[in-house]
Scaffold this active site. Structure first.
Site, PDB file in Angstrom:
ATOM      1  N   ARG A 204      -0.358  19.729 -51.534  1.00 53.64           N
ATOM      2  CA  ARG A 204      -1.604  19.000 -51.820  1.00 53.64           C
ATOM      3  C   ARG A 204      -1.500  17.675 -51.077  1.00 53.64           C
ATOM      4  O   ARG A 204      -0.480  16.982 -51.158  1.00 53.64           O
ATOM      5  CB  ARG A 204      -1.754  18.745 -53.311  1.00 53.64           C
ATOM      6  CG  ARG A 204      -2.861  17.742 -53.597  1.00 53.64           C
ATOM      7  CD  ARG A 204      -3.262  17.706 -55.038  1.00 53.64           C
ATOM      8  NE  ARG A 204      -4.013  18.874 -55.411  1.00 53.64           N
ATOM      9  CZ  ARG A 204      -4.799  18.936 -56.494  1.00 53.64           C
ATOM     10  NH1 ARG A 204      -4.922  17.901 -57.285  1.00 53.64           N
ATOM     11  NH2 ARG A 204      -5.457  20.030 -56.770  1.00 53.64           N
TER      12      ARG A 204
ATOM     13  N   HIS B 146      -9.634  24.092 -51.282  1.00 55.89           N
ATOM     14  CA  HIS B 146      -8.742  24.275 -52.433  1.00 55.89           C
ATOM     15  C   HIS B 146      -8.834  25.761 -52.785  1.00 55.89           C
ATOM     16  O   HIS B 146      -9.425  26.145 -53.780  1.00 55.89           O
ATOM     17  CB  HIS B 146      -9.234  23.376 -53.569  1.00 55.89           C
ATOM     18  CG  HIS B 146      -8.304  23.246 -54.739  1.00 55.89           C
ATOM     19  ND1 HIS B 146      -7.125  23.950 -54.844  1.00 55.89           N
ATOM     20  CD2 HIS B 146      -8.393  22.492 -55.859  1.00 55.89           C
ATOM     21  CE1 HIS B 146      -6.536  23.600 -55.984  1.00 55.89           C
ATOM     22  NE2 HIS B 146      -7.286  22.739 -56.614  1.00 55.89           N
TER      23      HIS B 146
ATOM     24  N   ARG C 293      -3.129  20.126 -63.520  1.00 53.81           N
ATOM     25  CA  ARG C 293      -3.099  21.577 -63.724  1.00 53.81           C
ATOM     26  C   ARG C 293      -2.661  22.359 -62.496  1.00 53.81           C
ATOM     27  O   ARG C 293      -1.960  23.360 -62.632  1.00 53.81           O
ATOM     28  CB  ARG C 293      -4.405  22.092 -64.317  1.00 53.81           C
ATOM     29  CG  ARG C 293      -5.649  21.837 -63.572  1.00 53.81           C
ATOM     30  CD  ARG C 293      -6.800  21.535 -64.503  1.00 53.81           C
ATOM     31  NE  ARG C 293      -6.894  20.087 -64.621  1.00 53.81           N
ATOM     32  CZ  ARG C 293      -7.288  19.436 -65.664  1.00 53.81           C
ATOM     33  NH1 ARG C 293      -7.630  20.077 -66.724  1.00 53.81           N
ATOM     34  NH2 ARG C 293      -7.337  18.137 -65.648  1.00 53.81           N
ATOM     35  N   THR C 294      -3.015  21.931 -61.302  1.00 54.22           N
ATOM     36  CA  THR C 294      -2.649  22.732 -60.126  1.00 54.22           C
ATOM     37  C   THR C 294      -1.130  22.755 -59.934  1.00 54.22           C
ATOM     38  O   THR C 294      -0.541  23.798 -59.677  1.00 54.22           O
ATOM     39  CB  THR C 294      -3.360  22.187 -58.877  1.00 54.22           C
ATOM     40  OG1 THR C 294      -4.762  22.151 -59.128  1.00 54.22           O
ATOM     41  CG2 THR C 294      -3.098  23.047 -57.659  1.00 54.22           C
TER      42      THR C 294
ATOM     43  N   LYS D 169       8.682   5.254 -48.659  1.00 54.00           N
ATOM     44  CA  LYS D 169       9.369   4.411 -47.667  1.00 54.00           C
ATOM     45  C   LYS D 169       8.789   4.652 -46.273  1.00 54.00           C
ATOM     46  O   LYS D 169       9.341   4.205 -45.276  1.00 54.00           O
ATOM     47  CB  LYS D 169      10.865   4.736 -47.646  1.00 54.00           C
ATOM     48  CG  LYS D 169      11.577   4.472 -48.955  1.00 54.00           C
ATOM     49  CD  LYS D 169      13.064   4.815 -48.811  1.00 54.00           C
ATOM     50  CE  LYS D 169      13.772   4.716 -50.143  1.00 54.00           C
ATOM     51  NZ  LYS D 169      15.101   5.355 -50.078  1.00 54.00           N
TER      52      LYS D 169
END
Ligand code: NCD
Length: 331
Positions: free
Chosen positions: A104, A134, A54-55, A82
């Site tokens: 995030r 958050h 959802r974020t 990588k």
């Protein structure tokens, strides 16, 4: 405000401004045509090093509703797998002209590093860093509380208001929860009274100075404090080294003491709302009866997330664009 890294950085006036702006954004989202020209020509990069449903979708929707160009970058399938560092990734994004980076990251502090390093000139918005913060989640939670619990007829009535005197219980895996930390800071700034409820093993060491009460007894908090809102936290098994072992005796025991089921919910005040940031572990911290009850505002929290993130992007980006005001764009 140049970045949005932590709710602890927000003054009461800044927090109320974001909530008021979110109310204006929400009003524009009632229309058939939801897009505003406000961020036309600006670029927002979603930089997600951790899973999110959802974020990520919410930030993407918010940026698009403001007419920004959106680039979605997820660590899986990119050069991060990588071994590319955050610095090199950020420099690449900077070379592409990012005006805002929504990040995030599993490491607490990564958004702060990005904001202070000079690797990007854009605004940095923290979309969840480790167990730390958050901020947009806490803002959408506060916005949802304001809609339901402050004033009596909709958001327009409550412009300029904070959450003074509201009683909020935040229940569950506080130890691993950036949602809990962000909410404690923001709710305190907005004047609400917060009680954290958790088994001792799921509370952080050094919780003493946090601006809230702490209890190990959910039934006592429901009976004695009569919370206006109860926020259930997800048990974050992916952050527990051995799938929950050691933090609580068993899932059944956890649910019995700290889960919200129909029986416990019935003991809440009639007006109380039930919140959860998602994703839910149905049957563990919240029963299906509680999650799907008319008191639950969990789906509304998700919808409000778009308006709150539009507000955050607008306040960080559009205000520096000469001649652009929300009032004009929203006409
Ligand atoms: C939260 C998160 O990722 O911190 N979820 C969300 O953003 N909606 C809470 C969680 O994962 O439990």
């Amino acid at each position: 405000m140049k970045h949005l890294l932590s709710t602890a950085d927000l003054s009461r006036d800044e927090a109320v401004l974001i909530l008021d702006t979110a109310a204006q954004m929400a009003a524009t989202q009632e229309r058939a045509i939801k897009k505003l020209p406000t961020l036309r020509g600006r670029t927002v990069v979603n930089l997600f090093y951790e899973d999110s449903t959802r974020t990520r979708i919410s930030f993407e929707t918010a940026a698009k509703r403001l007419s920004a160009d959106v680039i979605n970058f997820s660590a899986k399938g990119s050069s991060v797998s990588k071994g590319e560092s955050l610095k090199d990734t950020a420099l690449t994004l900077q070379a592409m002209g990012a005006d805002a980076v929504v990040i995030r990251h599993p490491a607490s502090g990564a958004p702060h590093t990005l904001a202070t390093s000079g690797w990007t000139q854009g605004a940095v918005l923290n979309a969840g860093d480790g167990t730390h913060q958050h901020p947009t989640q806490a803002l959408l939670d506060a916005y949802t509380m304001r809609c339901h619990l402050v004033g009596d007829s909709g958001t327009a009535e409550v412009t300029g208001r904070d959450l003074a005197g509201l009683r909020v219980a935040i229940v569950g895996d506080v130890l691993h929860s950036r949602v809990a930390r962000s909410n404690v800071d923001l709710l305190h700034t907005l004047g609400a009274d917060v009680t954290l409820v958790a088994p001792p093993t799921l509370l952080p060491v050094g919780i003493g100075p946090w601006p809230c009460r702490v209890s190990y007894d959910l039934d006592a908090v429901i009976a004695d404090e009569r919370p206006d809102a109860i926020m259930m936290l997800r048990v974050q098994r992916e952050r527990m080294s051995n799938a929950g072992g050691g933090f609580f005796p068993s899932a059944v025991e956890y649910t019995r003491r700290y889960g919200l089921d129909g029986r416990r919910m019935a003991r809440l005040p009639d007006h109380a709302i039930v919140m959860h940031p998602g994703p839910m572990n149905r049957g563990l911290e919240i029963s299906a009866t509680a999650a799907d009850s008319p008191r639950a505002v969990i789906v509304e929290q998700v919808a409000n997330g778009v308006a709150v993130r539009m507000a955050a992007l607008y306040l960080l980006l559009a205000q520096e664009t000469p001649g652009s005001t929300l009032q004009e764009d929203a006409r």
